[in-house]
Design a protein around this motif. Structure first.
Motif, PDB file in Angstrom:
ATOM      1  N   ALA A 209      -1.534  -3.526   0.547  1.00 13.01           N
ATOM      2  CA  ALA A 209      -2.136  -3.584  -0.789  1.00 13.01           C
ATOM      3  C   ALA A 209      -1.491  -2.551  -1.713  1.00 13.01           C
ATOM      4  O   ALA A 209      -1.227  -2.830  -2.894  1.00 13.01           O
ATOM      5  N   LYS A 210      -1.232  -1.385  -1.175  1.00 12.39           N
ATOM      6  CA  LYS A 210      -0.568  -0.334  -1.951  1.00 12.39           C
ATOM      7  C   LYS A 210       0.841  -0.761  -2.327  1.00 12.39           C
ATOM      8  O   LYS A 210       1.328  -0.485  -3.429  1.00 12.39           O
ATOM      9  N   GLU A 212       1.912  -3.841  -2.848  1.00 11.28           N
ATOM     10  CA  GLU A 212       1.838  -4.854  -3.895  1.00 11.28           C
ATOM     11  C   GLU A 212       1.637  -4.223  -5.266  1.00 11.28           C
ATOM     12  O   GLU A 212       2.300  -4.599  -6.243  1.00 11.28           O
ATOM     13  N   SER A 213       0.738  -3.272  -5.355  1.00  9.38           N
ATOM     14  CA  SER A 213       0.490  -2.636  -6.657  1.00  9.38           C
ATOM     15  C   SER A 213       1.696  -1.814  -7.096  1.00  9.38           C
ATOM     16  O   SER A 213       2.020  -1.767  -8.291  1.00  9.38           O
ATOM     17  N   ALA A 214       2.380  -1.167  -6.140  1.00  5.43           N
ATOM     18  CA  ALA A 214       3.556  -0.377  -6.487  1.00  5.43           C
ATOM     19  C   ALA A 214       4.670  -1.268  -7.019  1.00  5.43           C
ATOM     20  O   ALA A 214       5.335  -0.927  -8.007  1.00  5.43           O
ATOM     21  N   VAL A 216       4.390  -4.155  -8.505  1.00  5.05           N
ATOM     22  CA  VAL A 216       4.018  -4.652  -9.830  1.00  5.05           C
ATOM     23  C   VAL A 216       4.340  -3.605 -10.885  1.00  5.05           C
ATOM     24  O   VAL A 216       4.924  -3.908 -11.936  1.00  5.05           O
ATOM     25  N   GLU A 217       4.007  -2.350 -10.609  1.00  6.83           N
ATOM     26  CA  GLU A 217       4.268  -1.299 -11.595  1.00  6.83           C
ATOM     27  C   GLU A 217       5.762  -1.049 -11.760  1.00  6.83           C
ATOM     28  O   GLU A 217       6.233  -0.796 -12.871  1.00  6.83           O
ATOM     29  N   GLN A 220       7.066  -3.655 -14.053  1.00  7.68           N
ATOM     30  CA  GLN A 220       6.647  -3.396 -15.431  1.00  7.68           C
ATOM     31  C   GLN A 220       7.519  -2.329 -16.073  1.00  7.68           C
ATOM     32  O   GLN A 220       7.920  -2.455 -17.243  1.00  7.68           O
ATOM     33  N   GLN A 273       4.351   8.097 -11.863  1.00  4.83           N
ATOM     34  CA  GLN A 273       4.044   8.218 -10.445  1.00  4.83           C
ATOM     35  C   GLN A 273       3.700   9.654 -10.075  1.00  4.83           C
ATOM     36  O   GLN A 273       2.754   9.907  -9.340  1.00  4.83           O
TER      37      GLN A 273
END
Length: 279
Positions: A209-210, A212-214, A216-217, A220, A273
């Motif tokens: 899960a971590k 996936e969010s990383a 995405v960022e 971006q 970060q």
């Protein structure tokens, strides 16, 4: 089995530290503690302490230990984790050897991570190594011979080989523009290699899960900083390398965007970060 994952020279993207945290239950039995006072440079790597209003709280004491852990299926393994020794490497190797011989450890497996000219959009490459060819369980995509700065882990593996003990390991290649921030994908690649080899049961759901969010960022920030062209260049080089059209990802400056170029493109991402980490 003994798995060693030290936070230090072979810790790009914090991959080894993150992998060690996933393997660490917090309930293991400490079998050996190294004398950290003689091995740790406090001024180079200052431990954290929390300050609250008018007092210091929660000093983070550095520890370097070999712990008896169990996976989710109850299978035992030894985990050597903590900061890489700054001093006393030979003593560190000798103490580790004593534990290996005391408990009859048949194989020592090291985890490492190094910055490389690879994109985060492709599968993480892993270089396998061992003290005997039979211990290398996967084919490396490149076969260059290079001289690199040593680490406590690489020296440990070398020493174990000279002492007649089987030792092997995996080094994951981390995008060099993400080497100074957490890159969960690299840690997952190391854990996958360990799980496949040792048949361990490890819960990596929170780490996935971590990841996936990383990712995405990262995407971006690439879009916001107009880093698409630089990323495409890395992807093209990676794909050519994977097809066998290149000898090494240690390419020349003309072929590979420099770390400074990529760092400039991702400056905002890195700053964010670090701010999140401080929080």
């Amino acid at each position: 089995m003994l798995i060693h994952a030290l936070d230090g020279f072979l810790g790009a993207g914090s991959a080894t530290r993150i992998a060690a945290e996933a393997l660490h239950s917090g309930e293991g039995e400490v079998l050996h503690s190294f004398d950290i006072e003689t091995m740790y440079d406090y001024r180079a790597r200052r431990p954290l302490v929390r300050f609250s209003q008018d007092r210091y709280l929660d000093y983070t004491e550095p520890r370097l230990e070999i712990v008896l852990e169990h996976d989710q299926a109850g299978r035992p393994f030894l985990l050597l984790a903590g900061p890489e020794p700054d001093f006393g490497w030979e003593r560190f190797a000798a103490e580790t050897r004593d534990v290996i011989e005391t408990f009859g450890v048949p194989l020592t497996l090291g985890l490492g991570a190094v910055p490389m000219g690879v994109p985060h959009t492709r599968p993480s490459l892993i270089t396998a190594h061992g003290t005997r060819p039979e211990l290398v369980d996967r084919t490396n995509l490149w076969s260059a011979e290079i001289t690199v700065p040593s680490s406590a882990q690489s020296m440990l593996e070398y020493r174990l080989g000279t002492w007649g003990h089987d030792a092997a390991g995996y080094v994951v290649h981390v995008p060099h523009y993400l080497a100074q921030v957490e890159f969960p994908s690299a840690a997952l690649a190391l854990l996958d290699a360990v799980v496949e080899r040792l048949d361990l049961k490890v819960d990596t759901s929170s780490l996935q899960a971590k990841q996936e969010s990383a990712l995405v960022e990262i995407e971006q920030q690439i879009s916001a900083q107009d880093g698409g062209a630089l990323l495409a260049g890395l992807e093209e080089q990676y794909d050519a390398f994977s097809r066998g059209a290149a000898q090494s990802l240690l390419a020349s400056d003309e072929e590979l965007p420099s770390g400074d170029e990529l760092a400039g493109q991702f400056e905002e991402f890195l700053a964010r970060q670090r701010k999140d980490d401080d929080s």
